[in-house]
Design an enzyme around this catalytic site. Structure first.
Site, PDB file in Angstrom:
ATOM      1  N   LYS A  85       4.297   6.607   1.900  1.00 53.47           N
ATOM      2  CA  LYS A  85       3.877   5.424   2.645  1.00 53.47           C
ATOM      3  C   LYS A  85       3.237   4.434   1.705  1.00 53.47           C
ATOM      4  CE  LYS A  85       2.450   3.407   6.619  1.00 53.47           C
ATOM      5  NZ  LYS A  85       3.123   2.199   6.163  1.00 53.47           N
ATOM      6  N   LYS A 109      -5.314   7.755  -1.459  1.00 57.73           N
ATOM      7  CA  LYS A 109      -5.911   7.213  -0.222  1.00 57.73           C
ATOM      8  C   LYS A 109      -5.536   8.075   0.976  1.00 57.73           C
ATOM      9  CE  LYS A 109      -5.916   2.372  -1.642  1.00 57.73           C
ATOM     10  NZ  LYS A 109      -5.734   0.964  -1.296  1.00 57.73           N
ATOM     11  N   LYS A 121       5.204   2.967  -2.950  1.00 60.24           N
ATOM     12  CA  LYS A 121       4.922   1.532  -3.156  1.00 60.24           C
ATOM     13  C   LYS A 121       6.220   0.845  -3.542  1.00 60.24           C
ATOM     14  CE  LYS A 121       1.434  -1.270  -2.915  1.00 60.24           C
ATOM     15  NZ  LYS A 121       0.276  -1.134  -2.024  1.00 60.24           N
ATOM     16  N   THR A 205      -8.302  -3.302   6.683  1.00 60.40           N
ATOM     17  CA  THR A 205      -8.894  -3.026   5.375  1.00 60.40           C
ATOM     18  C   THR A 205     -10.356  -3.463   5.373  1.00 60.40           C
ATOM     19  OG1 THR A 205      -6.753  -3.292   4.347  1.00 60.40           O
ATOM     20  CG2 THR A 205      -8.658  -3.433   2.888  1.00 60.40           C
TER      21      THR A 205
END
Ligand code: NAD
Length: 429
Positions: A85, A109, A121, A205
């Site tokens: 992801k 993360k 990514k 975020t």
């Protein structure tokens, strides 16, 4: 190209040398974390690079009739825990090394917030600011066609990143659904609400960073009401964060963008600045009494939040930082040497892989909602995010205290352990 545009491009993602350094620094801390956890060397060999790295060429018909060939990447770091992801970045300075490092950070993360993904990514070398709306649509669809064999709702789930947004996610989801011959909202996250996006995703975020600031302030005995906060960067992360801090009763005394910084010891008018900032997070050009980004970082304050770009706190300025708490909303704003200096000086540093994990957490919530076809209210998303972030913060804080190490190494230990264990149980190692 104007000077401003050159400045913004350089500032936005750093030089190639810095990107190579970021990959090397990430590998160094992964190695230290695996050593602390007593994993043998093969684990480092497995985890120091992505399992897969695909490079694609994407031919796009431009509006003037010519054909331009774009280069894109997709990195899948480790899929032992679950599908990979991570976001897709559109930027002229995208490099293979950067995409690799960012995919490793995503794995960490996901391990830290304990969601069932590995890290991925993507990136395309392009400048979306110089492309038309339809050219961007063709590029977004072309990228999905080029990587379609290795992505999908149960393989690798993309999301927005630098210079990509919910419209781009919508085109990508539509293209994948056509290839798949199935409506596939779970293929990508960060979508518009009408296409299966989640409430709270855009500000996720900053919400996660806000929760980390609150928890760190408790540990340091700082009352958020009236605390002096400095935020570097006024884009998606920095602007929402400034607003949340302001609403929590803190005094945001400094903010900045690529062109300079604003400082008012009595607190800035955040609502006014939010109203005036442009879509690239620029607001300081309207003012003449600005200070530099360097001066901003060294302001006397309680909480400093780098929310712009890499390599901002280095061994050059780490001795001059006057905050008691530094919370990294940006990816990679503090070098390893600066991390050591800040920690030795008793400054509590909350690392990027923890502080900015709210985005991927709400992306996971979006994917869960897509899979079950049932959507949650905004309060439900906020409540679940709160639980995840508080638990993750305390787990990492306790690990750092128990092992007497800084919170970055503690976060890497927590983040890396799950993928190492999953790789072992699968019999890979
Ligand atoms: P953005 O492009 O929306 O905003 C970036 C801001 O930084 C802008 O205000 C820009 O003017 C400013 N800036 C650029 N160069 C600068 C410089 N040299 N000095 C000071 N300011 C400068 O980006 P964003 O989405 O807010 O992301 C900011 C950081 O947070 C990045 O490191 C990103 O990887 C990280 N991050 C963002 C998210 C998210 O969901 N937005 C998630 C995780 C991590």
């Amino acid at each position: 190209m104007s000077t401003n545009s050159v400045l913004e491009k350089e500032a936005a993602t750093g030089t190639n040398e810095e990107k190579n350094n970021i990959l090397r620094s990430t590998q160094t801390v992964i190695h230290q974390a695996l050593d602390k956890l007593k994993y043998p060397e093969e684990f480092y060999e497995l985890l120091k690079e992505p399992l897969r790295m695909l490079t694609v060429k994407i031919p796009i018909r431009m509006d003037d009739g010519t054909v331009k060939i774009f280069t894109g990447y997709r990195a899948q770091h480790n899929d032992a825990v679950g599908p990979t992801k991570g976001g897709i970045r559109f930027h002229p300075e995208v490099t293979e090394e950067e995409v690799k490092a960012l995919s490793i950070w995503m794995s960490l993360k996901c391990g830290i917030v304990d969601i069932p993904y590995g890290g991925g990514k993507g990136g395309i070398i392009c400048d979306p600011r110089e492309m038309s709306f339809r050219e961007l649509e063709r590029l977004s669809r072309g990228y999905v066609r080029a990587i379609s064999q290795i992505v999908g709702p149960t393989k690798d789930i993309p999301a927005p990143d630098v210079f990509t947004n919910s419209q781009i996610m919508a085109w990508m989801m539509d293209e994948f659904s056509r290839i798949d011959e199935f409506n596939s909202p779970g293929f990508i996250t960060g979508k518009p609400l009408v296409l299966g996006g989640s409430h709270g995703r855009e500000s996720a975020t900053a919400s996660g960073v806000t929760i980390c600031i609150r928890e760190a302030a408790k540990k340091k005995g700082i009352n958020l009401e009236g605390a002096r906060v400095v935020v570097q960067g006024f884009g998606n992360a920095g602007s929402y964060l400034s607003k949340f801090m302001h609403d929590a009763g803190a005094k945001v005394i400094g903010i900045s963008d690529a062109y300079g910084a604003l400082y008012d010891p009595n607190g800035l008018d955040i609502d006014y600045l939010l109203d005036r900032r442009d879509s690239f997070g620029t607001v300081t050009k309207m003012f003449s009494n600005t200070i530099s980004n360097k001066e901003l970082l060294e302001l006397d304050c309680d909480i400093l939040v780098p929310a712009a770009i890499e390599n901002q706190i280095t061994e050059e300025n780490a001795h001059n930082i006057r905050a008691s708490i530094v919370v990294e909303a940006a990816n990679g704003p503090t070098t390893l040497e600066a991390t050591r200096i800040l920690t030795d000086r008793g400054i509590l540093l909350v690392p990027d892989v923890l502080a900015s994990a709210g985005g991927v957490t709400v992306s996971y919530f979006e994917w869960v909602q897509n899979n079950q076809g049932y959507y949650w209210a905004e309060e439900e998303v906020a409540e679940k995010l709160e639980k995840v972030m508080v638990k993750s913060f305390n787990k990492i804080y306790d690990t750092s205290q128990n092992h007497m190490i800084d919170m970055r190494l503690a976060a890497y230990m927590v983040g890396v352990r799950r993928m190492a264990e999953a790789s072992r149980f699968r019999g890979w190692i």
